[in-house]
Design a protein around this motif. Structure first.
Motif, PDB file in Angstrom:
ATOM      1  N   PHE A  42      39.310  76.648  75.173  1.00  0.00           N
ATOM      2  CA  PHE A  42      39.733  76.733  76.141  1.00  0.00           C
ATOM      3  C   PHE A  42      41.236  77.047  75.850  1.00  0.00           C
ATOM      4  O   PHE A  42      41.855  76.198  75.274  1.00  0.00           O
ATOM      5  CB  PHE A  42      40.142  76.322  77.118  1.00  0.00           C
ATOM      6  N   LEU A  50      45.104  77.522  76.867  1.00  0.00           N
ATOM      7  CA  LEU A  50      46.122  77.984  77.398  1.00  0.00           C
ATOM      8  C   LEU A  50      47.621  76.908  77.041  1.00  0.00           C
ATOM      9  O   LEU A  50      48.458  77.951  76.746  1.00  0.00           O
ATOM     10  CB  LEU A  50      46.012  77.088  78.403  1.00  0.00           C
ATOM     11  N   THR A  51      47.545  76.665  76.465  1.00  0.00           N
ATOM     12  CA  THR A  51      48.904  75.418  75.840  1.00  0.00           C
ATOM     13  C   THR A  51      49.891  76.348  74.745  1.00  0.00           C
ATOM     14  O   THR A  51      49.033  76.733  74.179  1.00  0.00           O
ATOM     15  CB  THR A  51      48.536  73.682  75.534  1.00  0.00           C
ATOM     16  N   SER A  89      52.814  71.143  80.560  1.00  0.00           N
ATOM     17  CA  SER A  89      51.823  70.958  82.493  1.00  0.00           C
ATOM     18  C   SER A  89      52.740  72.458  82.948  1.00  0.00           C
ATOM     19  O   SER A  89      52.253  72.577  83.540  1.00  0.00           O
ATOM     20  CB  SER A  89      53.064  69.829  82.204  1.00  0.00           C
ATOM     21  N   TRP A 101      47.485  72.831  70.180  1.00  0.00           N
ATOM     22  CA  TRP A 101      46.446  71.341  70.437  1.00  0.00           C
ATOM     23  C   TRP A 101      44.598  72.432  70.973  1.00  0.00           C
ATOM     24  O   TRP A 101      44.343  71.657  72.276  1.00  0.00           O
ATOM     25  CB  TRP A 101      47.069  70.583  71.548  1.00  0.00           C
ATOM     26  N   THR A 129      41.183  73.005  71.761  1.00  0.00           N
ATOM     27  CA  THR A 129      40.771  71.769  71.301  1.00  0.00           C
ATOM     28  C   THR A 129      39.079  72.638  70.425  1.00  0.00           C
ATOM     29  O   THR A 129      38.595  73.717  71.940  1.00  0.00           O
ATOM     30  CB  THR A 129      40.113  70.923  72.531  1.00  0.00           C
ATOM     31  N   THR A 150      48.195  66.449  82.638  1.00  0.00           N
ATOM     32  CA  THR A 150      48.444  64.712  83.073  1.00  0.00           C
ATOM     33  C   THR A 150      48.601  63.830  84.756  1.00  0.00           C
ATOM     34  O   THR A 150      47.996  64.678  85.073  1.00  0.00           O
ATOM     35  CB  THR A 150      49.544  64.640  82.613  1.00  0.00           C
ATOM     36  N   GLU A 163      50.239  62.216  85.931  1.00  0.00           N
ATOM     37  CA  GLU A 163      52.007  62.866  86.440  1.00  0.00           C
ATOM     38  C   GLU A 163      51.482  63.979  87.431  1.00  0.00           C
ATOM     39  O   GLU A 163      51.441  64.199  89.044  1.00  0.00           O
ATOM     40  CB  GLU A 163      52.750  62.929  85.773  1.00  0.00           C
ATOM     41  N   GLN A 194      59.485  62.373  93.935  1.00  0.00           N
ATOM     42  CA  GLN A 194      58.786  62.166  93.398  1.00  0.00           C
ATOM     43  C   GLN A 194      58.257  60.901  93.775  1.00  0.00           C
ATOM     44  O   GLN A 194      56.744  60.495  93.505  1.00  0.00           O
ATOM     45  CB  GLN A 194      58.726  62.470  91.748  1.00  0.00           C
TER      46      GLN A 194
END
Ligand code: FAD
Length: 587
Positions: A159, A161-162, A168, A193, A195, A401, A403, A502
């Motif tokens: 996948f 995306l990053t 994020s 990154w 996988t 994440t 957060e 936040q």
């Protein structure tokens, strides 16, 4: 029904998010009770897969340790994964897969994670996110073309995306796919990154399709397409044996038919894949926790200090019981979310986020405490604790994440009540100019407020639990109303600006996590045979411990919403950012 404040409209119940409903003070009992258990047919198939996983992975600790050191799984091991069918777990039988439900798949990843997280990750990145787009959004032709090879593992999926500038903030990706006049696209960009990036040959890739300010689209890219390459393997803290690399796309020609889903819907597709895949990671976390509990219990009994086994000491017992409660709770919420997905529920994104945050953080706590119980031994490579701790550190980082997911949980939940309040405020004029419409809105809002305040109209759950769990059920009833009240206070005070508060959003998210996870625990214990057996009584204790601790946390979070040190904390952080160092050295 789409505002998740269900009344009696049971037809629309599958559109209701039980976690979002909590923001109205509602516990949607039929979506939490009874606890979902697998049916005998599924159990038989699942047990066969679990047995073969056990036979395959048991006793291979030394190999897993070696692969951790060299940072790769050997090709013959990947071949064994293929032959065992572990790449086809969620692919329907008609395409050559095993066709497991989401819950059963999550259970298999749990079993793999009991032995080694890198194994789970290789399988999980393929199934949970790498190929999921084809299952959810693929055309018949795409399914026919790709799923058989993905099921056999001839194609391994990743996948993508990053990017370097986009973690994020996934919507900010720069990879772009420019439309060719004759059809198809030209893709350029670099993903980091990823996988399975080094071993994969099927990539679900997200790119911008119409210029820098344009929308994202999703594509199926094969490694064999000219211009696709991967970088060297990353040298990582944990899950070292799993493949993580960059994947580069340089003038890659994408055929028209490799667009996945509708053009311009890439962001929605990425989020839908991640939501649907969260039970894989949740299951993996639960598996890791079970291993930690077993290792730590044995270690604590065997280790003698001060003339007795350390398992006799209260502080060690406290850790083992907390690990057990965490594991039971994580298992309950992950199973519940799997059930929502399997039963065709349409809105489970907040519940899935809750299960990911809770299970991944529970796993981190558990790994840390298991190592603490083993202490010096835990720190040594000769024992498995340090590997488990390194491996589990990623869980709160990837696939959203903690957060970002907390923001998502709080803001998604507040959206419904926010709209209601805004409608009421914007209708203030109508209340005078158009009394009928205005009165309707007023009475609707007032009715919902009364529901919150008195809990009338709110489905009581005390009736759904045994007498032993009555006090626990009352806690969750009370705090769901408290959550609704606090949501109202925050929305009135901050309006839209709540999105930037936040400190408050984190507290709200933590209250909802405690509420929803706690409800799944109560549901699960209520579904057990109240036979007075030790196992049942221990499960009741788990429910009591979770409820009482959750009550203290929720109470603290809600009180801190009104009296806190947030402004001081912000200024302090700003001072440290300014100095980029600690400012209070003592010589
Ligand atoms: C081992 C590994 C495997 C991975 N596998 C894949 C993969 O297969 N496919 C893929 O596409 N990606 C993958 N990733 C990427 C992963 O999903 C990202 O690392 C993750 O989304 C976080 O992005 P980031 O690391 O850039 O952190 P950043 O987004 O830079 O965040 C840094 C910190 O700031 C916080 N933060 C960011 N924004 C906010 C905000 N608005 N409010 C409050 N806090 C905020 C974050 O929570 C975090 O603590 C992988 C990463 C790793 C390390």
């Amino acid at each position: 029904m789409n505002d998740n404040n269900p009344g009696t409209d049971t037809e629309a119940i599958s559109d209701v998010s039980p976690a979002k409903a909590l923001f109205y003070g509602n516990i949607v009992k039929p979506l939490i009770w009874p606890f979902p258990l697998s049916n005998p047919e599924t159990e038989e198939m699942l047990q066969m897969v679990l047995d073969s996983v056990d036979r395959f992975l048991e006793g291979r600790e030394d190999e897993f340790r070696k692969w951790d050191e060299i940072g790769a799984q050997p090709e013959d091991f990947i071949q064994d994964l293929r032959e065992l069918g572990l790449f086809g777990l969620i692919i329907p039988e008609e395409y050559g897969g095993i066709g497991l439900s989401n819950s059963a798949y999550s259970r298999v990843l749990q079993q793999c994670s009991r032995y080694d997280s890198s194994v789970s990750l290789t399988i999980g990145a393929h199934s949970s996110i790498g190929l999921k787009g084809v299952l959810l959004f693929g055309t018949d032709a795409q399914k026919q073309k790709y799923l058989p090879d993905l099921a056999s593992g001839d194609k391994i999926a990743a996948f993508c995306l990053t990017e370097a500038g986009s973690g994020s903030d996934a919507a900010s990706i720069k990879a772009n796919a420019v439309k060719k006049p004759g059809g198809g696209w030209i893709l350029n960009g670099e993903k980091i990154w990823i996988t399975n990036g080094g071993i994969g040959n099927f990539f679900t890739v997200f790119a911008r399709t119409d210029g820098d300010s344009g929308k994202l689209s999703a594509f199926i890219i094969e490694r064999d397409f000219a211009g696709v390459s991967s970088g060297p393997k990353e040298d990582k803290l944990g899950i070292r044996a799993s493949s993580t690399t960059t994947v580069n796309f340089s003038d890659v020609e994408i055929p028209e038919e490799n667009l996945l889903g509708a053009e311009g819907k890439g962001f929605m597709i990425a989020m839908a894949i991640l939501n649907n895949g969260r039970t894989g990671l949740g299951g993996g976390s639960v598996g890791g926790m079970k291993t930690c509990i077993a290792l730590a219990a044995k270690q604590a009994k065997e280790r003698k200090q001060f003339g007795q086994s350390i398992s006799e000491f209260g502080m060690i017992k406290q850790k083992i019981s907390a690990m057990t409660v965490d594991c039971f709770a994580a298992e309950s919420v992950v199973r519940m979310v799997g059930h929502y997905i399997d039963s065709g529920h349409s809105d489970y994104s907040v519940e899935a986020a809750i299960s990911k945050v809770f299970a991944s953080e529970a796993m981190s706590r558990t790994a840390n405490e298991a190592l603490q119980i083993a202490a010096g031994n835990g720190y040594m490579k000769e024992f498995p604790y340090e590997l488990i701790m390194r491996d589990s550190r990623i869980l709160t980082i990837f696939e959203g994440t903690s957060e970002i997911l907390r923001l998502f949980i709080a803001l998604s939940g507040m959206k419904g009540p926010g709209t209601l309040l805004r409608d009421l405020q914007s209708a203030a004029d109508d209340i005078f100019n158009n009394p009928i419409k205005g009165f309707g809105l007023m009475s609707d809002y007032a009715g919902r407020k009364i529901t919150q305040i008195t809990s009338l109209g709110n489905e009581r759950i005390v009736g759904a639990v045994s007498d032993e769990l009555r006090d626990d059920a009352l806690i969750f009833e009370k705090y769901s109303l408290e959550l609704a009240r606090m949501t109202d206070v925050l929305l009135r005070r901050h309006g839209k600006a709540i999105a930037n508060r936040q400190f408050a959003l984190k507290r709200i998210a933590d209250v909802v996590i405690d509420l929803f996870v706690g409800l799944t625990v109560l549901s699960r214990v209520s579904s057990m045979d109240a036979d007075g057996s030790d196992q049942y009584q221990q499960a009741v204790s788990i429910a009591h411990i979770f409820s009482q601790k959750a009550k203290r946390r929720m109470n603290q979070n809600l009180r801190a919403m009104l009296r806190n040190e947030d402004e001081s904390a912000k200024s302090l952080a700003d001072a440290v950012f300014e100095a980029e160092s600690y400012l209070w050295d003592v010589l």
